[in-house]
Design an enzyme around this catalytic site. Structure first.
Site, PDB file in Angstrom:
ATOM      1  N   CYS A 114       0.809  -1.235   0.000  1.00  0.00           N
ATOM      2  CA  CYS A 114       0.000   0.000   0.000  1.00  0.00           C
ATOM      3  C   CYS A 114       0.836   1.275   0.000  1.00  0.00           C
ATOM      4  O   CYS A 114       0.340   2.343  -0.340  1.00  0.00           O
ATOM      5  CB  CYS A 114      -0.950   0.003   1.183  1.00  0.00           C
ATOM      6  SG  CYS A 114      -1.931  -1.500   1.270  1.00  0.00           S
ATOM      7  N   HIS A 254      -3.416   6.977   2.864  1.00  0.00           N
ATOM      8  CA  HIS A 254      -3.813   5.696   2.267  1.00  0.00           C
ATOM      9  C   HIS A 254      -5.178   5.329   2.838  1.00  0.00           C
ATOM     10  O   HIS A 254      -5.397   5.426   4.050  1.00  0.00           O
ATOM     11  CB  HIS A 254      -2.773   4.630   2.613  1.00  0.00           C
ATOM     12  CG  HIS A 254      -3.241   3.240   2.332  1.00  0.00           C
ATOM     13  ND1 HIS A 254      -3.814   2.891   1.126  1.00  0.00           N
ATOM     14  CD2 HIS A 254      -3.249   2.117   3.098  1.00  0.00           C
ATOM     15  CE1 HIS A 254      -4.147   1.619   1.163  1.00  0.00           C
ATOM     16  NE2 HIS A 254      -3.814   1.126   2.351  1.00  0.00           N
ATOM     17  N   ASN A 284     -10.237  -0.278   0.144  1.00  0.00           N
ATOM     18  CA  ASN A 284      -8.780  -0.234   0.190  1.00  0.00           C
ATOM     19  C   ASN A 284      -8.235  -0.845  -1.099  1.00  0.00           C
ATOM     20  O   ASN A 284      -8.363  -2.045  -1.316  1.00  0.00           O
ATOM     21  CB  ASN A 284      -8.297  -1.013   1.422  1.00  0.00           C
ATOM     22  CG  ASN A 284      -6.776  -1.031   1.553  1.00  0.00           C
ATOM     23  OD1 ASN A 284      -6.053  -0.726   0.604  1.00  0.00           O
ATOM     24  ND2 ASN A 284      -6.288  -1.412   2.725  1.00  0.00           N
TER      25      ASN A 284
HETATM   26  C1  LIG Z   1      -9.799  -5.434  10.083  1.00  0.00           C
HETATM   27  C2  LIG Z   1     -10.487  -4.400  10.960  1.00  0.00           C
HETATM   28  C3  LIG Z   1     -11.504  -3.621  10.140  1.00  0.00           C
HETATM   29  C4  LIG Z   1     -11.189  -5.098  12.090  1.00  0.00           C
HETATM   30  O1  LIG Z   1     -11.833  -4.135  12.895  1.00  0.00           O
HETATM   31  P1  LIG Z   1     -11.684  -4.209  14.482  1.00  0.00           P
HETATM   32  O2  LIG Z   1     -12.510  -3.138  15.013  1.00  0.00           O
HETATM   33  O3  LIG Z   1     -10.211  -4.196  14.779  1.00  0.00           O
HETATM   34  O4  LIG Z   1     -12.353  -5.572  14.804  1.00  0.00           O
HETATM   35  P2  LIG Z   1     -11.722  -6.823  15.558  1.00  0.00           P
HETATM   36  O5  LIG Z   1     -10.699  -7.489  14.665  1.00  0.00           O
HETATM   37  O6  LIG Z   1     -11.283  -6.385  16.916  1.00  0.00           O
HETATM   38  O7  LIG Z   1     -12.965  -7.735  15.657  1.00  0.00           O
HETATM   39  C5  LIG Z   1     -14.090  -7.411  16.463  1.00  0.00           C
HETATM   40  C6  LIG Z   1     -15.128  -8.471  16.256  1.00  0.00           C
HETATM   41  O8  LIG Z   1     -15.721  -8.290  14.952  1.00  0.00           O
HETATM   42  C7  LIG Z   1     -15.665  -9.512  14.233  1.00  0.00           C
HETATM   43  N1  LIG Z   1     -15.529  -9.219  12.815  1.00  0.00           N
HETATM   44  C8  LIG Z   1     -14.413  -9.146  12.075  1.00  0.00           C
HETATM   45  N2  LIG Z   1     -14.723  -8.868  10.804  1.00  0.00           N
HETATM   46  C9  LIG Z   1     -16.068  -8.749  10.746  1.00  0.00           C
HETATM   47  C10 LIG Z   1     -16.985  -8.463   9.715  1.00  0.00           C
HETATM   48  N3  LIG Z   1     -16.583  -8.225   8.452  1.00  0.00           N
HETATM   49  N4  LIG Z   1     -18.291  -8.407  10.014  1.00  0.00           N
HETATM   50  C11 LIG Z   1     -18.730  -8.632  11.269  1.00  0.00           C
HETATM   51  N5  LIG Z   1     -17.913  -8.920  12.295  1.00  0.00           N
HETATM   52  C12 LIG Z   1     -16.593  -8.978  12.037  1.00  0.00           C
HETATM   53  C13 LIG Z   1     -14.470 -10.243  14.802  1.00  0.00           C
HETATM   54  O9  LIG Z   1     -14.575 -11.628  14.556  1.00  0.00           O
HETATM   55  C14 LIG Z   1     -14.582  -9.900  16.265  1.00  0.00           C
HETATM   56  O10 LIG Z   1     -15.547 -10.731  16.849  1.00  0.00           O
HETATM   57  P3  LIG Z   1     -15.361 -11.244  18.378  1.00  0.00           P
HETATM   58  O11 LIG Z   1     -15.324  -9.986  19.201  1.00  0.00           O
HETATM   59  O12 LIG Z   1     -16.572 -12.067  18.565  1.00  0.00           O
HETATM   60  O13 LIG Z   1     -14.073 -11.989  18.382  1.00  0.00           O
HETATM   61  C15 LIG Z   1      -9.446  -3.389  11.547  1.00  0.00           C
HETATM   62  O14 LIG Z   1      -8.657  -4.030  12.502  1.00  0.00           O
HETATM   63  C16 LIG Z   1      -8.546  -2.803  10.520  1.00  0.00           C
HETATM   64  O15 LIG Z   1      -8.989  -2.082   9.644  1.00  0.00           O
HETATM   65  N6  LIG Z   1      -7.223  -3.052  10.627  1.00  0.00           N
HETATM   66  C17 LIG Z   1      -6.283  -2.557   9.688  1.00  0.00           C
HETATM   67  C18 LIG Z   1      -6.295  -3.464   8.508  1.00  0.00           C
HETATM   68  C19 LIG Z   1      -5.670  -2.842   7.316  1.00  0.00           C
HETATM   69  O16 LIG Z   1      -5.629  -1.651   7.203  1.00  0.00           O
HETATM   70  N7  LIG Z   1      -5.203  -3.665   6.404  1.00  0.00           N
HETATM   71  C20 LIG Z   1      -4.661  -3.256   5.188  1.00  0.00           C
HETATM   72  C21 LIG Z   1      -3.310  -2.723   5.400  1.00  0.00           C
HETATM   73  S1  LIG Z   1      -2.907  -1.744   4.056  1.00  0.00           S
END
Ligand SMILES: CC(C)(COP(=O)(O)OP(=O)(O)OC[C@H]1O[C@@H](n2cnc3c(N)ncnc32)[C@H](O)[C@@H]1OP(=O)(O)O)[C@@H](O)C(=O)NCCC(=O)NCCS
Length: 327
Positions: A114, A254, A284
């Site tokens: 990215c 980004h 993204n």
């Molecule tokens: C991936 C991301 C959106 C997850 O959001 P978050 O708020 O951190 O959520 P968590 O991973 O803590 O998960 C919270 C809960 O939601 C659930 N969950 C994850 N994805 C889900 C979805 N698409 N829909 C519903 N629930 C979801 C998880 O399983 C978790 O459930 P639990 O509490 O029962 O275990 C976030 O961490 C993120 O954007 N990270 C950066 C990723 C990124 O930028 N990647 C590209 C790099 S360039």
């Protein structure tokens, strides 16, 4: 020096098909509400079966060249930032060069995920300022849908396809790139990766059966690294150029997650209206994310000559970087 390196024209290309959060609700256990609240994304574009990274990149590049008033034959270097190439070899840049009808200039791919477009801009900056190249085409192109597991709700809601390009060349100061800063920290390589398909784990029936060709992501860990590093690297380029945060007219981060953007904005003390976001419509698109934003801003008249633009990114590697430029 009488000139700096700047952007002469931009272009982008998004595939026609749109995948909404409501479509995803039918594919995995998720909801429009969860995706909107946790990421800011409402929809993303998906390539069709005939599209490839190079075919869509050629469309984006033609628009950038036209806007810049530069002919393909006048390019001295083509840099294609991608982690989703048409094929392992030759480079996607070589295919783009062929299909644009550019002359046999230097062309290569750059893999910094990215952050790749900012890495590419910084490489182009060196070649332009040292006089080796006049016109450099820098492309950010990703067709990540080919690597996304549409059964994995943590990744399939985030990524989309898109391509964008910028023609860079000499410009008169004070316009042009003022400072850039790039980093890679391989110890976090397992935060975001595709395990199979390379030399470590060549494609086989087993790698396919295990889903080894799909993107694996540790979202929570990445989130923290992203916010910290994007803030730090933004401060570093401002410091290098001796520019205060309140002199920034437009911040293009980004587009990874609206909450990451918001956290970085807050830490940098930037006003909300100075931050560009299209994540709701585009998702993204990895290295295409910043140049798509740039192209949208340029076409909407949001970039005025003399504007101070700060761009910051992070991605797999992990990589991160920032570029500060005056339009
Ligand atoms: C991936 C991301 C959106 C997850 O959001 P978050 O708020 O951190 O959520 P968590 O991973 O803590 O998960 C919270 C809960 O939601 C659930 N969950 C994850 N994805 C889900 C979805 N698409 N829909 C519903 N629930 C979801 C998880 O399983 C978790 O459930 P639990 O509490 O029962 O275990 C976030 O961490 C993120 O954007 N990270 C950066 C990723 C990124 O930028 N990647 C590209 C790099 S360039």
């Amino acid at each position: 020096m009488e000139f700096s390196a700047g952007i002469l024209g931009t272009g982008s290309a998004l595939p026609e098909k749109v995948l909404t959060n409501f479509d995803l609700e039918k594919m995995v256990e998720t909801s429009d509400r969860w995706i909107t609240e946790r990421t800011g994304i409402k929809e993303r574009h998906l390539a069709g079966p005939q599209d490839t990274t190079s075919t869509l990149s050629v469309k984006a590049s033609r628009k950038a060249l036209e806007t810049a008033g530069v002919a393909p034959q006048d390019l001295d270097l083509i840099i294609c930032s991608t982690i989703s190439p048409d094929m392992p070899l030759p480079s996607t840049a070589a295919l783009i060069q062929r299909d644009l009808g550019a002359r046999a200039c230097c062309a290569f791919d750059l893999a910094a995920a990215c952050s790749g477009f900012l890495f590419g801009m910084t490489v182009a900056d060196q070649f332009i300022r040292n006089g080796k190249c006049k016109h450099v085409l820098v492309i950010g192109a990703e067709l990540l849908s080919r690597y996304v597991d549409y059964k994995d709700r943590e990744t399939c809601v985030i990524f989309g396809d898109g391509m964008a390009a910028a023609v860079m060349g000499p410009v008169s100061p004070p316009s042009g790139i003022l400072a850039s800063d790039l980093h890679t920290e391989g110890q976090y390589a397992d935060h975001l990766y595709i395990p199979a398909g390379g030399t470590a784990s060549p494609a086989s029936p087993e790698t396919v059966a295990k889903g080894g060709h799909y993107i694996k992501m540790r979202g929570n860990e990445l989130f923290k690294v992203a916010v910290r590093n994007m803030e730090e690297v933004s401060r570093r380029v401002l410091e290098k150029a001796q520019v205060c945060a309140d002199q920034v007219d437009l911040f293009i981060p980004h587009q990874a997650n609206q909450r990451i953007t918001e956290a970085v904005r807050e830490r940098l003390g930037l006003a909300r209206e100075k931050v560009y976001s299209n994540i709701d419509r585009i998702g993204n698109t990895s290295s295409a994310s910043i140049p798509i934003c740039l192209d949208e801003c340029a076409r909407a008249g949001r970039l005025k000559r003399g504007n101070m633009i700060l761009m910051a990114a992070f991605g797999a590697g992990v990589t991160w970087g920032a570029v500060l430029m005056r339009w």
